[in-house]
Write an enzyme that holds these catalytic residues in place. Structure first.
Site, PDB file in Angstrom:
ATOM      1  N   HIS A 260       0.855  -1.185   0.000  1.00  0.00           N
ATOM      2  CA  HIS A 260       0.000   0.000   0.000  1.00  0.00           C
ATOM      3  C   HIS A 260       0.882   1.222   0.000  1.00  0.00           C
ATOM      4  O   HIS A 260       1.941   1.212   0.625  1.00  0.00           O
ATOM      5  CB  HIS A 260      -0.903  -0.011   1.244  1.00  0.00           C
ATOM      6  CG  HIS A 260      -2.094   0.865   1.088  1.00  0.00           C
ATOM      7  ND1 HIS A 260      -2.044   2.212   1.337  1.00  0.00           N
ATOM      8  CD2 HIS A 260      -3.350   0.586   0.664  1.00  0.00           C
ATOM      9  CE1 HIS A 260      -3.230   2.726   1.084  1.00  0.00           C
ATOM     10  NE2 HIS A 260      -4.042   1.771   0.671  1.00  0.00           N
ATOM     11  N   ASP A 313      -8.028  -5.181  -0.704  1.00  0.00           N
ATOM     12  CA  ASP A 313      -8.466  -5.930  -1.881  1.00  0.00           C
ATOM     13  C   ASP A 313      -8.204  -7.430  -1.806  1.00  0.00           C
ATOM     14  O   ASP A 313      -8.752  -8.190  -2.596  1.00  0.00           O
ATOM     15  CB  ASP A 313      -7.772  -5.386  -3.138  1.00  0.00           C
ATOM     16  CG  ASP A 313      -8.476  -4.161  -3.674  1.00  0.00           C
ATOM     17  OD1 ASP A 313      -9.655  -3.983  -3.326  1.00  0.00           O
ATOM     18  OD2 ASP A 313      -7.862  -3.401  -4.430  1.00  0.00           O
TER      19      ASP A 313
HETATM   20  N1  ACO Z   1       4.316  -7.642  -4.097  1.00  0.00           N
HETATM   21  C1  ACO Z   1       5.653  -7.700  -4.045  1.00  0.00           C
HETATM   22  N2  ACO Z   1       6.456  -6.641  -3.804  1.00  0.00           N
HETATM   23  C2  ACO Z   1       5.851  -5.469  -3.612  1.00  0.00           C
HETATM   24  C3  ACO Z   1       4.455  -5.314  -3.648  1.00  0.00           C
HETATM   25  C4  ACO Z   1       3.683  -6.464  -3.894  1.00  0.00           C
HETATM   26  N3  ACO Z   1       2.357  -6.406  -3.953  1.00  0.00           N
HETATM   27  N4  ACO Z   1       4.134  -4.032  -3.428  1.00  0.00           N
HETATM   28  C5  ACO Z   1       5.287  -3.389  -3.263  1.00  0.00           C
HETATM   29  N5  ACO Z   1       6.321  -4.239  -3.395  1.00  0.00           N
HETATM   30  C6  ACO Z   1       7.744  -3.910  -3.289  1.00  0.00           C
HETATM   31  C7  ACO Z   1       8.236  -3.230  -4.552  1.00  0.00           C
HETATM   32  O1  ACO Z   1       8.678  -4.164  -5.507  1.00  0.00           O
HETATM   33  C8  ACO Z   1       9.337  -2.369  -4.009  1.00  0.00           C
HETATM   34  O2  ACO Z   1      10.470  -3.180  -3.763  1.00  0.00           O
HETATM   35  P1  ACO Z   1      11.958  -2.615  -3.975  1.00  0.00           P
HETATM   36  O3  ACO Z   1      12.079  -1.481  -3.000  1.00  0.00           O
HETATM   37  O4  ACO Z   1      12.818  -3.785  -3.659  1.00  0.00           O
HETATM   38  O5  ACO Z   1      12.018  -2.162  -5.403  1.00  0.00           O
HETATM   39  C9  ACO Z   1       8.814  -1.910  -2.659  1.00  0.00           C
HETATM   40  O6  ACO Z   1       7.888  -2.922  -2.256  1.00  0.00           O
HETATM   41  C10 ACO Z   1       8.098  -0.572  -2.694  1.00  0.00           C
HETATM   42  O7  ACO Z   1       7.136  -0.610  -3.748  1.00  0.00           O
HETATM   43  P2  ACO Z   1       6.567   0.680  -4.461  1.00  0.00           P
HETATM   44  O8  ACO Z   1       5.932   0.315  -5.770  1.00  0.00           O
HETATM   45  O9  ACO Z   1       7.601   1.754  -4.483  1.00  0.00           O
HETATM   46  O10 ACO Z   1       5.469   1.131  -3.463  1.00  0.00           O
HETATM   47  P3  ACO Z   1       4.245   2.040  -3.831  1.00  0.00           P
HETATM   48  O11 ACO Z   1       3.871   2.741  -2.615  1.00  0.00           O
HETATM   49  O12 ACO Z   1       4.513   2.863  -5.025  1.00  0.00           O
HETATM   50  O13 ACO Z   1       3.162   0.936  -4.272  1.00  0.00           O
HETATM   51  C11 ACO Z   1       1.237  -0.293  -4.612  1.00  0.00           C
HETATM   52  C12 ACO Z   1       1.957   0.738  -3.713  1.00  0.00           C
HETATM   53  C13 ACO Z   1       1.129   0.270  -6.032  1.00  0.00           C
HETATM   54  C14 ACO Z   1      -0.160  -0.512  -4.057  1.00  0.00           C
HETATM   55  C15 ACO Z   1       2.043  -1.599  -4.622  1.00  0.00           C
HETATM   56  O14 ACO Z   1       2.185  -2.086  -3.309  1.00  0.00           O
HETATM   57  C16 ACO Z   1       1.431  -2.660  -5.523  1.00  0.00           C
HETATM   58  O15 ACO Z   1       1.676  -2.659  -6.735  1.00  0.00           O
HETATM   59  N6  ACO Z   1       0.602  -3.595  -4.943  1.00  0.00           N
HETATM   60  C17 ACO Z   1      -0.068  -4.589  -5.741  1.00  0.00           C
HETATM   61  C18 ACO Z   1      -1.352  -4.023  -6.342  1.00  0.00           C
HETATM   62  C19 ACO Z   1      -2.429  -3.834  -5.303  1.00  0.00           C
HETATM   63  O16 ACO Z   1      -2.707  -4.686  -4.472  1.00  0.00           O
HETATM   64  N7  ACO Z   1      -3.102  -2.669  -5.375  1.00  0.00           N
HETATM   65  C20 ACO Z   1      -4.167  -2.291  -4.472  1.00  0.00           C
HETATM   66  C21 ACO Z   1      -3.709  -1.195  -3.550  1.00  0.00           C
HETATM   67  S1  ACO Z   1      -4.859  -0.858  -2.299  1.00  0.00           S
HETATM   68  C22 ACO Z   1      -6.124  -0.074  -3.076  1.00  0.00           C
HETATM   69  O17 ACO Z   1      -6.010   0.581  -4.070  1.00  0.00           O
HETATM   70  C23 ACO Z   1      -7.401  -0.250  -2.467  1.00  0.00           C
END
Ligand code: ACO
Length: 376
Positions: A260, A313
């Site tokens: 998140h 979700d």
């Molecule tokens: N699975 C595996 N690794 C993850 C995930 C995940 N779901 N989410 C984040 N990470 C990792 C990234 O790869 C990154 O790793 P790194 O630092 O080694 O490169 C680190 O965690 C930070 O990730 P960011 O993308 O910079 O975090 P951001 O805050 O931008 O992303 C997001 C948030 C887009 C929700 C992300 O966690 C994601 O893509 N999750 C999966 C999609 C999802 O479930 N979306 C629903 C969100 S909740 C909602 O809208 C109701």
């Protein structure tokens, strides 16, 4: 010139103040207008929470009844919108929802009135109409006649009734009610921000809600629940979860329903969704999907040290599956709840408006000389 570090994704940028909701990212706390989400999830319902978010206070009984009546009276959508839905019924449900709301805006007699009274009136109408659009589309694409809203049923129960053509059980209606309540508001998430940006230009509420629906569609926001359902089917059984997660993470892929932008601990809404998914799967006698999700959550535990936990979700799809909601409609379910937050954000933005217009740092070429087309 000083080097510029752009705030990519506006991460950590505070763009305004709000009285709608507080998120404590470290402690995993979510508060709607001062009330903890756990308290509301246990004692309240969707209609009361919608009133709270729109009017900044819990309603007295008379106010509550009046508000519920206003929602009931505004449920139907004009024939022309039903005709549009029929014409595009093979499109994805979110595209149909976005188009239908746009059409409602085009024919609304108050469309040019952005006063608080007119915006609230139009917003409440949209909260009431969204379930009708989604249910009407679902029936039309299955070759069935749309079902008229039933004024005897609650917002949640009526949605299931319009979709299925028969009233749901009390337990099913309660499940949808809780799902809508938990999705109602979540501060400046991508779709609410899109609503605020649009409202800040003084475009009308329908335009702002269309922007919100458009932003919600993507798999990094509302589309995650559908992606989780695909994943659960692909994994197939709890025994395969560990291997699946390991392989996916090794390929640097994301596991949907985790992580998140704000929370660094478990999303407080996930607890309620997990409990609901458990109850529904036990009741159905088919525990495979729920147990597969539990096993995926267990396999993802090592990522908790990076602040990656389940989000709201993750268990939604499992709940929708047991309620017979088709997979491509999951993101619409999110919209049926979040419409309340969107309307409240638009009102907040109009009431103290500053045009939202950030800067982009240009890092392309300069000093290029124009060459006529035939000489390039
Ligand atoms: N699975 C595996 N690794 C993850 C995930 C995940 N779901 N989410 C984040 N990470 C990792 C990234 O790869 C990154 O790793 P790194 O630092 O080694 O490169 C680190 O965690 C930070 O990730 P960011 O993308 O910079 O975090 P951001 O805050 O931008 O992303 C997001 C948030 C887009 C929700 C992300 O966690 C994601 O893509 N999750 C999966 C999609 C999802 O479930 N979306 C629903 C969100 S909740 C909602 O809208 C109701």
């Amino acid at each position: 010139m000083n080097p510029i570090t752009p705030a990519k994704g506006l991460k950590g940028v505070v763009v305004d103040t709000t009285k709608l909701c507080l998120i404590d990212a470290e402690r995993g706390v979510l508060v709607y207008r001062g009330y903890d989400i756990h308290d509301l999830a246990t004692h309240s319902n969707f209609e009361e929470v919608a009133y709270l978010l729109l009017y900044s206070k819990l309603p007295m009984r008379k106010e509550y009844e009046c508000f519920c009546e206003q929602l009931r009276q505004n449920r139907s959508v004009p024939d022309v919108v039903v005709e549009i839905i029929e014409r595009i019924k093979d499109a994805p449900p979110m595209d149909v929802l976005r188009t239908a709301v746009s059409a409602l805006g085009a024919i609304d007699p108050d469309s040019g009135d952005n006063s608080s009274e007119a915006t609230l009136r139009k917003g409440i109408k949209l909260i009431a109409q969204l379930p009708t659009i989604v249910a009407t589309h679902e029936r039309l694409r299955r070759g069935l006649k749309p079902v008229e809203p039933n004024p005897k049923l609650s917002h949640a129960a009526n949605f299931l009734y319009m979709m299925r053509g028969k009233p749901p059980t009390e337990e099913e209606a309660k499940a949808i009610d809780l799902d809508l309540l938990l999705h109602a508001e979540h501060s400046s998430n991508a779709s609410a921000f899109a609503v605020r940006v649009t409202a800040s230009t003084l475009a009308d509420i329908h335009a702002a809600i269309v922007a919100g629906i458009a932003a919600l569609k993507g798999p990094l926001h509302g589309g995650a629940a559908e992606a989780v359902a695909d994943m659960a089917l692909e994994v197939g059984s709890p025994e395969r979860a560990y291997e699946y997660v390991r392989e996916k993470l090794a390929r640097k892929e994301r596991i949907m329903g985790f992580g998140h932008r704000v929370y660094r601990t478990e999303d407080p809404r996930a607890r309620h969704m997990r409990e609901l998914a458990k109850v529904l799967s036990e009741k159905s006698g088919d525990k495979r999907i729920f147990e597969t999700l539990l096993a995926i959550e267990e396999a993802m535990k090592p990522l908790q040290s990076k602040g990656i936990y389940v989000n709201v979700d993750f268990y939604c799809g499992c709940i929708y599956y047991f309620l017979g909601i088709p997979k491509d409609m999951y993101v619409c379910m999110f919209a049926l709840g979040r419409i309340v937050g969107w309307v409240a954000h638009a009102l907040e933005q109009y009431n103290d408006n500053v045009l939202i217009r950030p800067l982009l740092h240009y890092d392309g070429p300069t000093n290029l000389r124009y060459i006529p087309m035939d000489e390039r």
